[in-house]
Each structure stands twice: as C-alpha cells, then as structure tokens.
Motif scaffolding. Sequence first.
Motif, PDB file in Angstrom:
ATOM      1  N   GLY A  94       0.802  -1.232   0.000  1.00  0.00           N
ATOM      2  CA  GLY A  94       0.000   0.000   0.000  1.00  0.00           C
ATOM      3  C   GLY A  94       0.830   1.274   0.000  1.00  0.00           C
ATOM      4  N   GLN A  95       2.154   1.163  -0.132  1.00  0.00           N
ATOM      5  CA  GLN A  95       3.018   2.347   0.009  1.00  0.00           C
ATOM      6  C   GLN A  95       2.959   3.283  -1.190  1.00  0.00           C
ATOM      7  OE1 GLN A  95       4.693   3.127   3.024  1.00  0.00           O
ATOM      8  NE2 GLN A  95       3.069   1.640   3.387  1.00  0.00           N
ATOM      9  N   THR A  96       2.481   2.777  -2.306  1.00  0.00           N
ATOM     10  CA  THR A  96       2.248   3.638  -3.463  1.00  0.00           C
ATOM     11  C   THR A  96       0.757   3.822  -3.679  1.00  0.00           C
ATOM     12  OG1 THR A  96       4.297   3.036  -4.553  1.00  0.00           O
ATOM     13  CG2 THR A  96       2.531   3.818  -5.958  1.00  0.00           C
ATOM     14  N   LEU A  97       0.016   2.725  -3.586  1.00  0.00           N
ATOM     15  CA  LEU A  97      -1.406   2.798  -3.946  1.00  0.00           C
ATOM     16  C   LEU A  97      -2.203   3.688  -2.988  1.00  0.00           C
ATOM     17  CD1 LEU A  97      -3.532   1.952  -5.912  1.00  0.00           C
ATOM     18  CD2 LEU A  97      -3.805  -0.204  -4.677  1.00  0.00           C
ATOM     19  N   GLN A 101      18.359   0.787   1.040  1.00  0.00           N
ATOM     20  CA  GLN A 101      18.362   2.216   0.664  1.00  0.00           C
ATOM     21  C   GLN A 101      16.982   2.733   0.268  1.00  0.00           C
ATOM     22  OE1 GLN A 101      21.731   3.413  -1.952  1.00  0.00           O
ATOM     23  NE2 GLN A 101      22.482   1.343  -1.659  1.00  0.00           N
ATOM     24  N   ARG A 120       6.657  -2.128   5.103  1.00  0.00           N
ATOM     25  CA  ARG A 120       5.354  -2.386   4.473  1.00  0.00           C
ATOM     26  C   ARG A 120       5.500  -2.714   2.988  1.00  0.00           C
ATOM     27  NH1 ARG A 120       1.785  -4.343   6.871  1.00  0.00           N
ATOM     28  NH2 ARG A 120       0.430  -3.833   5.125  1.00  0.00           N
ATOM     29  N   THR A 168       6.591  -3.946  -0.749  1.00  0.00           N
ATOM     30  CA  THR A 168       6.998  -5.279  -1.221  1.00  0.00           C
ATOM     31  C   THR A 168       7.737  -5.193  -2.560  1.00  0.00           C
ATOM     32  OG1 THR A 168       4.962  -5.628  -2.490  1.00  0.00           O
ATOM     33  CG2 THR A 168       4.918  -6.279  -0.148  1.00  0.00           C
ATOM     34  N   SER A 222       6.668  -3.007  -5.907  1.00  0.00           N
ATOM     35  CA  SER A 222       7.603  -2.044  -6.482  1.00  0.00           C
ATOM     36  C   SER A 222       7.768  -2.269  -7.982  1.00  0.00           C
ATOM     37  CB  SER A 222       8.959  -2.148  -5.783  1.00  0.00           C
ATOM     38  OG  SER A 222       9.871  -1.276  -6.394  1.00  0.00           O
ATOM     39  N   ALA A 227       5.767  -4.018 -10.042  1.00  0.00           N
ATOM     40  CA  ALA A 227       4.487  -3.899 -10.767  1.00  0.00           C
ATOM     41  C   ALA A 227       4.151  -2.430 -10.986  1.00  0.00           C
ATOM     42  CB  ALA A 227       3.371  -4.582  -9.983  1.00  0.00           C
ATOM     43  N   ASP A 282      13.913   1.803  -6.960  1.00  0.00           N
ATOM     44  CA  ASP A 282      15.210   1.118  -6.945  1.00  0.00           C
ATOM     45  C   ASP A 282      15.160  -0.295  -7.545  1.00  0.00           C
ATOM     46  OD1 ASP A 282      17.004   3.008  -5.324  1.00  0.00           O
ATOM     47  OD2 ASP A 282      15.222   2.868  -4.077  1.00  0.00           O
ATOM     48  N   SER A 335      12.450  11.955  -0.236  1.00  0.00           N
ATOM     49  CA  SER A 335      11.762  10.653  -0.359  1.00  0.00           C
ATOM     50  C   SER A 335      12.724   9.473  -0.360  1.00  0.00           C
ATOM     51  CB  SER A 335      10.971  10.624  -1.668  1.00  0.00           C
ATOM     52  OG  SER A 335      11.869  10.563  -2.771  1.00  0.00           O
TER      53      SER A 335
HETATM   54  C1  FAD Z   1       7.592   8.098   1.593  1.00  0.00           C
HETATM   55  C2  FAD Z   1       7.924   7.017   0.593  1.00  0.00           C
HETATM   56  C3  FAD Z   1       9.225   6.861   0.183  1.00  0.00           C
HETATM   57  C4  FAD Z   1       9.553   5.881  -0.757  1.00  0.00           C
HETATM   58  N1  FAD Z   1      10.854   5.761  -1.165  1.00  0.00           N
HETATM   59  C5  FAD Z   1      11.170   4.843  -2.077  1.00  0.00           C
HETATM   60  C6  FAD Z   1      12.530   4.683  -2.510  1.00  0.00           C
HETATM   61  O1  FAD Z   1      13.456   5.340  -2.051  1.00  0.00           O
HETATM   62  N2  FAD Z   1      12.792   3.747  -3.462  1.00  0.00           N
HETATM   63  C7  FAD Z   1      11.790   2.952  -3.982  1.00  0.00           C
HETATM   64  O2  FAD Z   1      12.090   2.112  -4.841  1.00  0.00           O
HETATM   65  N3  FAD Z   1      10.516   3.049  -3.571  1.00  0.00           N
HETATM   66  C8  FAD Z   1      10.190   3.971  -2.635  1.00  0.00           C
HETATM   67  N4  FAD Z   1       8.889   4.047  -2.200  1.00  0.00           N
HETATM   68  C9  FAD Z   1       7.863   3.123  -2.766  1.00  0.00           C
HETATM   69  C10 FAD Z   1       7.857   1.812  -1.978  1.00  0.00           C
HETATM   70  O3  FAD Z   1       9.045   1.115  -2.251  1.00  0.00           O
HETATM   71  C11 FAD Z   1       6.683   0.847  -2.331  1.00  0.00           C
HETATM   72  O4  FAD Z   1       6.924  -0.332  -1.655  1.00  0.00           O
HETATM   73  C12 FAD Z   1       6.524   0.413  -3.746  1.00  0.00           C
HETATM   74  O5  FAD Z   1       6.462   1.491  -4.607  1.00  0.00           O
HETATM   75  C13 FAD Z   1       5.195  -0.350  -3.948  1.00  0.00           C
HETATM   76  O6  FAD Z   1       5.150  -1.500  -3.186  1.00  0.00           O
HETATM   77  P1  FAD Z   1       3.850  -1.858  -2.348  1.00  0.00           P
HETATM   78  O7  FAD Z   1       3.995  -3.263  -1.908  1.00  0.00           O
HETATM   79  O8  FAD Z   1       3.632  -0.844  -1.287  1.00  0.00           O
HETATM   80  O9  FAD Z   1       2.707  -1.786  -3.478  1.00  0.00           O
HETATM   81  P2  FAD Z   1       1.233  -1.203  -3.431  1.00  0.00           P
HETATM   82  O10 FAD Z   1       1.257   0.256  -3.151  1.00  0.00           O
HETATM   83  O11 FAD Z   1       0.373  -2.057  -2.588  1.00  0.00           O
HETATM   84  O12 FAD Z   1       0.838  -1.452  -4.971  1.00  0.00           O
HETATM   85  C14 FAD Z   1       1.468  -0.716  -6.005  1.00  0.00           C
HETATM   86  C15 FAD Z   1       0.912  -1.204  -7.355  1.00  0.00           C
HETATM   87  O13 FAD Z   1       1.390  -2.516  -7.647  1.00  0.00           O
HETATM   88  C16 FAD Z   1       0.311  -3.449  -7.803  1.00  0.00           C
HETATM   89  N5  FAD Z   1       0.771  -4.691  -7.189  1.00  0.00           N
HETATM   90  C17 FAD Z   1       1.232  -4.851  -5.911  1.00  0.00           C
HETATM   91  N6  FAD Z   1       1.694  -6.106  -5.752  1.00  0.00           N
HETATM   92  C18 FAD Z   1       1.513  -6.744  -6.932  1.00  0.00           C
HETATM   93  C19 FAD Z   1       1.811  -8.067  -7.404  1.00  0.00           C
HETATM   94  N7  FAD Z   1       2.405  -8.979  -6.613  1.00  0.00           N
HETATM   95  N8  FAD Z   1       1.481  -8.383  -8.688  1.00  0.00           N
HETATM   96  C20 FAD Z   1       0.893  -7.481  -9.507  1.00  0.00           C
HETATM   97  N9  FAD Z   1       0.597  -6.208  -9.124  1.00  0.00           N
HETATM   98  C21 FAD Z   1       0.910  -5.853  -7.842  1.00  0.00           C
HETATM   99  C22 FAD Z   1      -0.894  -2.787  -7.137  1.00  0.00           C
HETATM  100  O14 FAD Z   1      -2.123  -3.198  -7.740  1.00  0.00           O
HETATM  101  C23 FAD Z   1      -0.617  -1.316  -7.403  1.00  0.00           C
HETATM  102  O15 FAD Z   1      -1.033  -0.975  -8.705  1.00  0.00           O
HETATM  103  C24 FAD Z   1       8.540   5.020  -1.274  1.00  0.00           C
HETATM  104  C25 FAD Z   1       7.211   5.156  -0.830  1.00  0.00           C
HETATM  105  C26 FAD Z   1       6.902   6.149   0.104  1.00  0.00           C
HETATM  106  C27 FAD Z   1       5.478   6.265   0.571  1.00  0.00           C
END
Ligand code: FAD
Length: 267
Positions: A33-36, A99, A108, A110, A114, A116, A123, A183
């Motif tokens: 949920g960190q992006t969505l 990093q 949180r 995954t 990241s 997808a 990264d 960020s």
């Molecule tokens: C303040 C902040 C700082 C951040 N800094 C960085 C950084 O320095 N570097 C970096 O790389 N990222 C960074 N992020 C992003 C973070 O790494 C997220 O983990 C990543 O972008 C999305 O992973 P998630 O599991 O939270 O996905 P979600 O937010 O749950 O989902 C993201 C998207 O992927 C889809 N999805 C999720 N899992 C799957 C799957 N298994 N198969 C198909 N589709 C899927 C969802 O439907 C959605 O469209 C940051 C985020 C925040 C909020």
Amino acid sequence: MYTAPFRYLRPNTLAEAQALFRDSSDARYIAGGQTLIPTMKQRLAAPSELIDIGRIASLAFIRREGANLIIGAGTRHADVAASGDVRGAIPALASLARQIGDPAVRHRGTLGGSIANNDPAADYPAGVLGLGATVRTTNRSIAADEFFIGMFATALEPGEIVTEIVFPVPRRAGYAKFPNPASRYATVGVFVAAFANLVRVAVTGAAPCVFRIPEMEAALAKNFSPDSIANIATSPDGLNTDLFASAEYRAHLVGIMAKRAIEAAML
Ligand SMILES: Cc1cc2nc3c(=O)[nH]c(=O)nc-3n(C[C@H](O)[C@H](O)[C@H](O)COP(=O)(O)OP(=O)(O)OC[C@H]3O[C@@H](n4cnc5c(N)ncnc54)[C@H](O)[C@@H]3O)c2cc1C
C-alpha cells in the motif's frame, strides 16, 4: 486527504484473488500500500475494490536454488535487506533494499508491488533489470528485458499477479544511487552485475523507464574497472528534467553512479 470509498477484500489464495479481480470491473490489488494508498488519497486512483494480496503467505519467502536466488513478490524490503541468504548471494540487492525510503516504507512495501508499479525512480527495477532476473507471475515467466516497458508500465496483463522473481547469482554486483533527500527515491541509481561471460548495467531514476547501457556493458566485460567507463558519456536526450535535477545533471550522475556501483562490486 481521504480516499474515495472502496470495498476491502482479503483473499487467502492467489486463485481467490484472481477470481475476485475477475468479478469486479474496477478492482486493484494492494500489497504494501506504500504507493497505492497515497495515490488514492490524492484521488489519482479510486478503485471500487481493493484486493489485499499482502497477507497471502505463499508470496513472502526468500530461497536459494542452485545458481538462483528466488524472492517471493510479497517479501518486504526490510526482509530482503536483513536476509542472510540475500546478503550471502547478492549483497548488492540487500544494499539496494536497505536504501529504499524509510523504515516504515521498508517494513510495508513489497518487491512485487515495487516492480508492478514501475515508478521511474524506484530502486528495484534497476536490480531486476541489472541482474537479468525473470519475473514469474500467475500466468507465465517474463524476462526483465521484456517486463519494464515504460513509465509506470509493465508487461503485466490486467489481473495478472507477480508471484516471485528469480535472480541469477552474479560473480559480483554493486548498486549506487543519488537519492532524493526527502523521499530517498533515486534521482539516479545504477546497478552493475558481472557474470561469467557478460556484464549488465541498469539505470533507474534518469529516464521515464529503467534502461541498460550496452556501451558500458561491453567495456566492463573486457575490463571490470571504473576506468573502463571513464570516457563513456550519457546523452541527456530523453532523460528526465524536474524540480530536483535537469536532464544534463542526471546524465552526469549516470557516469558517477556507475563508477560507484563498479567500485562497490569490487569490494
Ligand atoms: C515516503 C515514501 C518513500 C519511498 N521511497 C522509495 C525509494 O526510495 N525507493 C523505492 O524504490 N521506492 C520507494 N517508495 C515506494 C515503496 O518502495 C513501495 O513499496 C513500492 O512502490 C510499492 O510496493 P507496495 O507493496 O507498497 O505496493 P502497493 O502500493 O500495494 O501497490 C502498487 C501497485 O502494484 C500493484 N501490485 C502490488 N503487488 C503486486 C503483485 N504482486 N502483482 C501485480 N501487481 C501488484 C498494485 O495493484 C498497485 O497498482 C517510497 C514510498 C513512500 C510512501
């Protein structure tokens, strides 16, 4: 800001998750949920249903299998960073995970989410492309070179779930990034991996989508040293310009980060 209203669904299996997706016209999977969630809070996305795949236990694992390291799509960044298996096989990947963002994001977010999402500044796309990994999904296997197809765009079909990523273990690898100071996303990040007969160089943050630099790969295959790429300049054409860095500055950073990644790989 609050999200628009949605129904929260929590399947126990991948098959159940895909069935829920098929039954909806407007569902999104959610993992960390960190992006969505931020996207929904900004009302840039308003799915009527959220299908939570973040609790499907079979998606979270790390295992060494012969010449490969296999990591489940639901594995959190903090677990990759701390894993003895990852540190032993591909320390550069553990370093990359360490990093990402801040501790809350790493506990949180995954790997599957990241890649997808394929944010231009994320990264993991550099690690997945740089290592020539294979993305396994509920439907098929996709080579990294075919997976990342554009800004926030991948080869995934609607409803397809990333299940695991197969990373070939390199002889050596390194990752270096110039982080955005707020960020921690990559202004530019470079992943370099050396295998028995080839070297791969992947760049994130610089352009709309992660990309490779064949000229650096060829030079490093002959001589794996920062000196080998000293005269290889990156053109700013097509690179990102934003509030934080111009295309010219990013082009300059590609060379600097590539040298640092090579140095890290040689440690
Ligand atoms: C303040 C902040 C700082 C951040 N800094 C960085 C950084 O320095 N570097 C970096 O790389 N990222 C960074 N992020 C992003 C973070 O790494 C997220 O983990 C990543 O972008 C999305 O992973 P998630 O599991 O939270 O996905 P979600 O937010 O749950 O989902 C993201 C998207 O992927 C889809 N999805 C999720 N899992 C799957 C799957 N298994 N198969 C198909 N589709 C899927 C969802 O439907 C959605 O469209 C940051 C985020 C925040 C909020």
